[in-house]
Write a protein that holds these residues in place. Structure first.
Motif, PDB file in Angstrom:
ATOM      1  N   UNK A 158     -30.408  26.809   6.252  1.00 33.39           N
ATOM      2  CA  UNK A 158     -30.548  27.577   7.493  1.00 33.39           C
ATOM      3  C   UNK A 158     -29.773  26.938   8.637  1.00 33.39           C
ATOM      4  N   UNK A 159     -29.586  25.612   8.594  1.00 36.54           N
ATOM      5  CA  UNK A 159     -28.877  24.926   9.667  1.00 36.54           C
ATOM      6  C   UNK A 159     -27.429  24.654   9.322  1.00 36.54           C
ATOM      7  N   UNK A 160     -27.152  24.486   8.061  1.00 35.64           N
ATOM      8  CA  UNK A 160     -25.798  24.254   7.564  1.00 35.64           C
ATOM      9  C   UNK A 160     -25.856  24.419   6.052  1.00 35.64           C
ATOM     10  N   UNK A 161     -24.805  24.941   5.461  1.00 31.37           N
ATOM     11  CA  UNK A 161     -24.826  25.209   4.025  1.00 31.37           C
ATOM     12  C   UNK A 161     -25.155  23.949   3.229  1.00 31.37           C
ATOM     13  N   UNK A 162     -24.502  22.841   3.588  1.00 27.52           N
ATOM     14  CA  UNK A 162     -24.734  21.575   2.892  1.00 27.52           C
ATOM     15  C   UNK A 162     -25.101  20.500   3.923  1.00 27.52           C
TER      16      UNK A 162
ATOM     17  N   UNK B  62     -30.209  15.176  -7.944  1.00 29.16           N
ATOM     18  CA  UNK B  62     -30.692  16.418  -8.542  1.00 29.16           C
ATOM     19  C   UNK B  62     -30.517  17.538  -7.515  1.00 29.16           C
ATOM     20  N   UNK B  63     -29.665  18.507  -7.800  1.00 25.27           N
ATOM     21  CA  UNK B  63     -29.364  19.601  -6.869  1.00 25.27           C
ATOM     22  C   UNK B  63     -30.207  20.828  -7.183  1.00 25.27           C
ATOM     23  N   UNK B  64     -30.577  21.553  -6.109  1.00 26.31           N
ATOM     24  CA  UNK B  64     -31.408  22.739  -6.277  1.00 26.31           C
ATOM     25  C   UNK B  64     -32.877  22.405  -6.431  1.00 26.31           C
ATOM     26  N   UNK B  65     -33.304  21.259  -5.906  1.00 26.64           N
ATOM     27  CA  UNK B  65     -34.698  20.828  -6.019  1.00 26.64           C
ATOM     28  C   UNK B  65     -35.561  21.556  -4.983  1.00 26.64           C
ATOM     29  N   UNK B  66     -36.881  21.562  -5.175  1.00 27.20           N
ATOM     30  CA  UNK B  66     -37.758  22.216  -4.187  1.00 27.20           C
ATOM     31  C   UNK B  66     -37.877  21.440  -2.888  1.00 27.20           C
TER      32      UNK B  66
ATOM     33  N   UNK C  31     -13.137  14.135  -0.018  1.00 25.39           N
ATOM     34  CA  UNK C  31     -14.558  14.245   0.299  1.00 25.39           C
ATOM     35  C   UNK C  31     -15.378  14.231  -0.989  1.00 25.39           C
ATOM     36  N   UNK C  32     -16.503  13.533  -0.966  1.00 27.13           N
ATOM     37  CA  UNK C  32     -17.402  13.524  -2.119  1.00 27.13           C
ATOM     38  C   UNK C  32     -18.266  14.770  -2.043  1.00 27.13           C
ATOM     39  N   UNK C  33     -18.039  15.700  -2.950  1.00 25.00           N
ATOM     40  CA  UNK C  33     -18.766  16.962  -2.953  1.00 25.00           C
ATOM     41  C   UNK C  33     -20.093  16.847  -3.694  1.00 25.00           C
TER      42      UNK C  33
ATOM     43  N   UNK D 291     -26.147  23.112  -6.570  1.00 29.37           N
ATOM     44  CA  UNK D 291     -24.908  22.488  -7.057  1.00 29.37           C
ATOM     45  C   UNK D 291     -23.693  23.268  -6.567  1.00 29.37           C
ATOM     46  N   UNK D 292     -23.777  24.602  -6.605  1.00 32.61           N
ATOM     47  CA  UNK D 292     -22.656  25.452  -6.193  1.00 32.61           C
ATOM     48  C   UNK D 292     -22.396  25.307  -4.701  1.00 32.61           C
ATOM     49  N   UNK D 293     -23.456  25.341  -3.899  1.00 27.72           N
ATOM     50  CA  UNK D 293     -23.286  25.196  -2.451  1.00 27.72           C
ATOM     51  C   UNK D 293     -22.667  23.850  -2.091  1.00 27.72           C
ATOM     52  N   UNK D 294     -23.072  22.805  -2.812  1.00 35.14           N
ATOM     53  CA  UNK D 294     -22.561  21.471  -2.509  1.00 35.14           C
ATOM     54  C   UNK D 294     -21.060  21.363  -2.763  1.00 35.14           C
ATOM     55  N   UNK D 295     -20.522  22.209  -3.627  1.00 41.22           N
ATOM     56  CA  UNK D 295     -19.077  22.197  -3.887  1.00 41.22           C
ATOM     57  C   UNK D 295     -18.275  22.769  -2.724  1.00 41.22           C
ATOM     58  N   UNK D 296     -18.922  23.493  -1.807  1.00 37.96           N
ATOM     59  CA  UNK D 296     -18.305  23.985  -0.566  1.00 37.96           C
ATOM     60  C   UNK D 296     -17.015  24.773  -0.814  1.00 37.96           C
ATOM     61  N   UNK D 297     -17.011  25.529  -1.907  1.00 41.79           N
ATOM     62  CA  UNK D 297     -15.848  26.362  -2.259  1.00 41.79           C
ATOM     63  C   UNK D 297     -14.574  25.547  -2.480  1.00 41.79           C
ATOM     64  N   UNK D 298     -14.729  24.254  -2.749  1.00 38.61           N
ATOM     65  CA  UNK D 298     -13.560  23.403  -2.983  1.00 38.61           C
ATOM     66  C   UNK D 298     -13.273  23.226  -4.470  1.00 38.61           C
TER      67      UNK D 298
END
Length: 433
Positions: free
Chosen positions: A153-157, A264-268, A256-258, A190-197
């Motif tokens: 909500x504040x920033x994608x990653x 663990x990505x996508x955790x609650x 940049x380290x994506x 995981x997908x969001x963390x890649x930032x379309x790169x």
């Protein structure tokens, strides 16, 4: 509504590190960047809503990538600048710490107290808590958990920004940054963390591939908890599927380290691990902040303020031009531009343009005006028009000395023989006084 404090750090870094002409390419990427928005993130005690926060942070990251720059390095520059107490919005920072001043003078560990008050200073975090805290061989090892009600909500990653925000805390209180901190789990997918790169491919074998390499594996949040020896109260969340990063994924162009190995990505919820030397105390934790407040009352803040004013001026979609009858002169945004015959030429042109919107003009129209060409046999209008163009472009004397000019607002093009074109670049407000 959220405090603008970290946005201030980001905005100040932009104002210090980049020329205004480059920043205009950033703020003009989206029409939601307005003068009000820039003022809200610049002035102390301002607040912004979540959508503005997300707009700014995402746009800054994408802009840096487009320039071939590393967003991680940008955040590190903010941290380094705070360590040098350069460009710190000292009054805003000091005000945010005021409820805790007595605690910092009484504490035996400034950095631990900085972590303790994170939930109070940043109420946007939901359900913040320490899952485990212990001291081993003189180092504190602490697992801090929090979540956002709406991830992204504040920033994608938010990972790099959270790291920067936390590291700045002790630095501004005259203590070292934490020796080690890392995300063990993140709500960011995981997908969001890649930032379309980079493009990820999830295959049936349970692994995630980037560029043909298996860089992630489907696991559960419970696996993360077990791996780190942590307890969790919600059994259903332990079963949630996450992607564990098997190695770092680094952006090939900017470094940049994506994706961070082991996270663990996508955790609650997010889990951040801190490992830092215990019982570090600053005898006078607020001395540097107080000194910075005093200095900013004098000269050290002026270059930043000037850059902010130039950015607002460049973003503004109008310009005010005034013709003064008393001294036969013209000003643009309250700055003198020209007088006498050149001023009269521009005055006549702007009279017509603001009344009718006309942009094409004939030289002979001005030659017939005795206030501009007193000798009808030798009007010499072309040279007079050249003087107007020179003032607009910034060359304002016979020796070719260059002033600022106003061609970012409007220009005059001599595109054909016997005529010229007025080229407005923004809304023009013209009046005579």
């Amino acid at each position: 509504m959220l405090s603008n404090l970290f946005l201030q750090f980001t905005h100040i870094e932009l104002l210090i590190s980049y020329p205004v002409k480059d920043l205009l390419t950033l703020v003009k990427k989206d029409p939601r960047f307005t003068v009000k928005t820039l003022n809200d993130i610049y002035f102390e005690d301002s607040f912004v809503d979540e959508s503005v926060h997300r707009l700014i942070m995402n746009t800054v990251v994408n802009w840096l990538y487009e320039r071939g720059e590393n967003p991680d390095a940008f955040v590190q520059r903010i941290i380094d600048r705070c360590a040098a107490f350069e460009g710190v919005p000292a009054r805003s920072v000091l005000r945010s710490y005021l409820p805790y001043v007595s605690q910092f003078y009484a504490t035996k560990d400034v950095r631990q107290l900085c972590l303790d008050i994170i939930p109070k200073r940043y109420p946007l975090l939901t359900d913040p808590k320490f899952l485990r805290r212990e001291v081993v061989d003189g180092n504190r090892k602490e697992y801090f958990s929090f979540r956002f009600d709406s991830p992204g909500m504040l920033v994608t990653n938010p990972m790099r920004w959270f790291n920067g925000l936390v590291q700045i805390g002790p630095i501004l209180l005259d203590t070292p940054p934490y020796e080690h901190m890392e995300f063990k789990a993140a709500q960011t997918s995981f997908i969001e963390a890649l930032e379309n790169r980079a493009t990820a491919e999830m295959r049936d074998d349970g692994f995630v591939y980037v560029n043909g390499r298996a860089v992630g594996k489907n696991m559960t949040f419970g696996d993360c908890l077990e791996e780190n020896g942590l307890e969790w109260e919600f059994d259903a969340e332990k079963k949630m599927t996450c992607v564990k990063a098997l190695e770092d994924v680094v952006d090939e162009k900017v470094g940049a380290v994506l994706i961070h190995k082991g996270c663990y990505y996508g955790a609650p919820a997010a889990i951040v691990f801190f490992d830092y030397k215990a019982d570090v105390v600053a005898p006078e934790p607020f001395n540097k902040l107080m000194s910075a407040v005093v200095k900013q009352e004098f000269d050290s803040w002026k270059p930043i303020q000037k850059a902010q004013e130039q950015l607002l001026e460049g973003l503004n979609d109008s310009v005010t031009v005034i013709y003064y009858k008393s001294d036969d002169s013209i000003s643009v945004n309250s700055k003198h531009l020209m007088r006498n015959v050149p001023a009269r030429i521009l005055r006549n042109l702007l009279r017509e343009y603001t009344a009718t919107g006309r942009e094409e003009y004939e030289n002979r129209e001005f030659k017939r005006d005795p206030a501009i060409c007193m000798d009808p046999l030798r009007p010499n209008f072309e040279s007079r028009l050249n003087r107007v163009i020179a003032h607009i472009n910034g060359t304002d004397d016979k020796d070719g000395n260059v002033s600022e000019g106003v061609k970012k607002y409007f220009e005059i093009e001599r595109h054909r023989r016997g005529g010229f074109r007025f080229v407005p670049k923004c809304k023009i407000i013209f009046r005579e006084e």
